[in-house]
Write a protein that holds these residues in place. Structure first.
Motif, PDB file in Angstrom:
ATOM      1  N   VAL A   1      -8.605   4.897  -2.430  1.00  0.00           N
ATOM      2  CA  VAL A   1      -8.592   3.738  -1.541  1.00  0.00           C
ATOM      3  C   VAL A   1      -9.181   2.499  -2.207  1.00  0.00           C
ATOM      4  N   ARG A   2     -10.315   2.649  -2.890  1.00  0.00           N
ATOM      5  CA  ARG A   2     -10.932   1.484  -3.524  1.00  0.00           C
ATOM      6  C   ARG A   2      -9.998   0.860  -4.554  1.00  0.00           C
TER       7      ARG A   2
ATOM      8  N   VAL B   1      -3.929  -4.231  -4.596  1.00  0.00           N
ATOM      9  CA  VAL B   1      -3.273  -5.074  -3.598  1.00  0.00           C
ATOM     10  C   VAL B   1      -3.699  -6.524  -3.781  1.00  0.00           C
ATOM     11  N   VAL B   2      -4.992  -6.750  -3.940  1.00  0.00           N
ATOM     12  CA  VAL B   2      -5.498  -8.110  -4.128  1.00  0.00           C
ATOM     13  C   VAL B   2      -4.958  -8.697  -5.429  1.00  0.00           C
TER      14      VAL B   2
ATOM     15  N   VAL C   1       0.827  -1.219   0.000  1.00  0.00           N
ATOM     16  CA  VAL C   1       0.000   0.000   0.000  1.00  0.00           C
ATOM     17  C   VAL C   1       0.856   1.261   0.000  1.00  0.00           C
ATOM     18  N   PHE C   2       2.044   1.181   0.600  1.00  0.00           N
ATOM     19  CA  PHE C   2       2.869   2.358   0.865  1.00  0.00           C
ATOM     20  C   PHE C   2       3.094   3.231  -0.377  1.00  0.00           C
ATOM     21  N   GLY C   3       3.552   2.639  -1.461  1.00  0.00           N
ATOM     22  CA  GLY C   3       3.838   3.417  -2.663  1.00  0.00           C
ATOM     23  C   GLY C   3       2.597   4.049  -3.248  1.00  0.00           C
ATOM     24  N   MET C   4       1.493   3.325  -3.260  1.00  0.00           N
ATOM     25  CA  MET C   4       0.242   3.858  -3.815  1.00  0.00           C
ATOM     26  C   MET C   4      -0.294   5.009  -2.967  1.00  0.00           C
ATOM     27  N   GLU C   5      -0.128   4.913  -1.656  1.00  0.00           N
ATOM     28  CA  GLU C   5      -0.549   6.018  -0.790  1.00  0.00           C
ATOM     29  C   GLU C   5       0.201   7.291  -1.129  1.00  0.00           C
ATOM     30  N   ASN C   6       1.499   7.158  -1.395  1.00  0.00           N
ATOM     31  CA  ASN C   6       2.296   8.332  -1.728  1.00  0.00           C
ATOM     32  C   ASN C   6       1.933   8.920  -3.084  1.00  0.00           C
TER      33      ASN C   6
END
Length: 488
Positions: free
Chosen positions: A115-116, A122-123, A105-110
């Motif tokens: 969120v969806r 991730v899945v 998740v870390f890279g996508m958060e940045n």
């Protein structure tokens, strides 16, 4: 498009450039394979393509690199995160979170991914790399291959325009490596993602590339299709036929180490379930098996780094659990998967002196041992070099030097060919053969079937918690099959 114009770079403290007057272009949607001997500048070029050089690596930089028209010297590397994804040689260098799910998740958060969509990605990538069962595992407890899959999945989840991959299959078993390379090809051909791949195991990946760039001594010496560059690769010693270096005749040396009925579990999940192993003098035993099967865990039982929950290990007639790991280190030299764990001094010379001091070796022997070790590992010219400035392959050999200088009776190596080109692997194989002839026993953990086929005297496969015998002929077949599949 990525454009490199007359790039020259010298690391701080180095007396010559690692890349010199290098120019090339990489177009959108290309699958480019970059190859060359260890230390030729491949990893340095990768770092320059996304601005890590010169932003994070000190040194002298000239020329320029443009990514979609943006100069890497005038744009922070973080601004390229949605354009260029980077998978490093050592996965530990880019894993920053404590568990797998948070890492993905870390890279996508940045990047501000909704969120969806983050959850969907991730899945998707966790399922592809079989990571969902590790979602809440503490990352340092994962095997090297499992860490590599986490790093790969985390970068791919950010969906960059270009992906730079520096030895991405070095710790993957054959099945996972093949699946991953097929997946890269799908990303490239169906979604137009540009792939820039650095690899030494050319039999695995040569067939996938649209274009191959061959580097030597900081320069590009060939650039073209696979068919055009194969003759150059053979002349440079980067490709060759399988040559069996040892006889397949069974050895009958004296037993040095015996493991009986070894059991071990992590968090109540069984990993080793009744392992038996006998190591005899002057043999080279290779252990292979799928990622996460317990290979690294097994060898840590042998030198006291982990204690069997059931069973026993006897070394030279002494129960391992009854003595200190320091005393075992004099007889068993162990090199783990990450060479950086062994490098913390200012020069290679000081690294070796540290080992000799810890083992209580007479100072009068130091210089002779250091000279011999550096010579056999082709590191004599790097004696005063800062280890962290070395290429991955050179660091691998330096880590081995810190063990070899102690001249143990048993040498245990976990993925020692990671980051080594064909020439360097031949050199390592010759070194191990010479050590074996001198009476040293070698235990090797590896996914490198070719290296096993050429150098092992005995092969074991760890599966379902136990060791199973595998023939040398089977390894030769698998290595040849991979080469044929690679259409070399």
């Amino acid at each position: 498009m990525i454009s490199v114009e007359r790039l020259t770079f010298t690391y701080s403290g180095a007396d010559r450039p690692v890349i010199e007057e290098l120019s090339t272009e990489i177009r959108e949607g290309e699958f480019v394979l970059i190859v060359g001997k260890s230390g030729c500048g491949k990893s340095t070029l990768c770092r320059a393509l996304n601005g890590l050089i010169p932003s994070f690596y000190g040194g002298q930089f000239s020329g320029r690199v443009l990514v979609d028209g943006r100069d890497t010297r005038q744009t922070a590397p973080s601004k390229f995160a949605d354009v260029i994804g980077m998978v490093f040689q050592d996965p530990e260098n880019q894993l920053v979170m404590t568990n797998v799910e948070n890492e993905m998740v870390f890279g996508m958060e940045n990047l501000g991914v909704p969120v969806r969509e983050m959850k969907e990605r991730v899945v998707q990538y966790a399922d592809y790399f079989d990571l969902r069962r590790f979602f809440h595992r503490f990352i340092p407890e994962l095997s090297g291959g499992e860490k590599q899959k986490v790093a790969l999945g985390s970068v791919l989840a950010m969906k960059p325009k270009y992906i730079i991959l520096d030895e991405p299959t070095s710790q993957l078993d054959a099945e996972n490596a093949a699946l991953f390379l097929e997946f890269l090809t799908k990303l490239n051909r169906e979604f137009g993602v540009g792939i820039i791949l650095v690899e030494h195991r050319l039999e695995r990946c040569l067939r996938y590339a649209d274009r191959v760039i061959v580097m030597d001594d900081g320069r590009i010496v060939a650039d073209g299709s696979k068919d055009e560059v194969v003759p150059v690769l053979r002349r440079q010693g980067l490709l060759g036929d399988i040559i069996r270096a040892v006889s397949a005749t069974a050895l009958d040396g004296e037993p040095l180490l015996t493991a009986r009925n070894i059991h071990f579990s992590y968090d109540h999940t069984p990993l080793l379930e009744g392992v038996d192993l006998v190591l005899k003098k002057s043999e080279l035993v290779a252990i292979t098996g799928a990622n996460g099967s317990g290979k690294s865990t097994l060898i840590k039982q042998l030198n006291g780094l982990l204690k069997p929950q059931k069973g026993s290990v006897t070394l030279l007639g002494t129960e391992v659990s009854s003595v200190t790991t320091a005393s075992i280190a004099k007889e068993i030299g162990y090199m783990g998967q990450n060479p950086n764990d062994y490098l913390f001094e200012e020069t290679i010379e000081k690294e070796l002196e540290f080992t000799l001091s810890n083992l209580g070796i007479d100072a009068n022997e130091w210089n002779e041992r250091i000279e011999w070790t550096l010579s056999v590992l082709d590191l004599s010219g790097c004696r005063k070099t800062f280890p962290r400035d070395l290429s991955c392959g050179q660091r691998e050999r330096t880590a081995l030097a810190t063990i070899l200088v102690g001249r143990p009776q048993i040498l245990v190596l976990d993925e020692p060919t990671r980051g080594l080109d064909y020439w360097s692997k031949n050199k390592l194989g010759a070194v191990l053969e010479d050590l074996r002839r001198q009476g040293m026993t070698i235990l090797l953990i590896t996914h490198d079937y070719r290296f096993i086929a050429e150098h092992a005297t005995r092969v074991l496969r760890l599966k379902d918690g136990k060791l199973h015998g595998t023939s040398i002929d089977q390894m030769i077949f698998l290595a040849s099959e991979n080469a044929v599949t690679g259409d070399v």
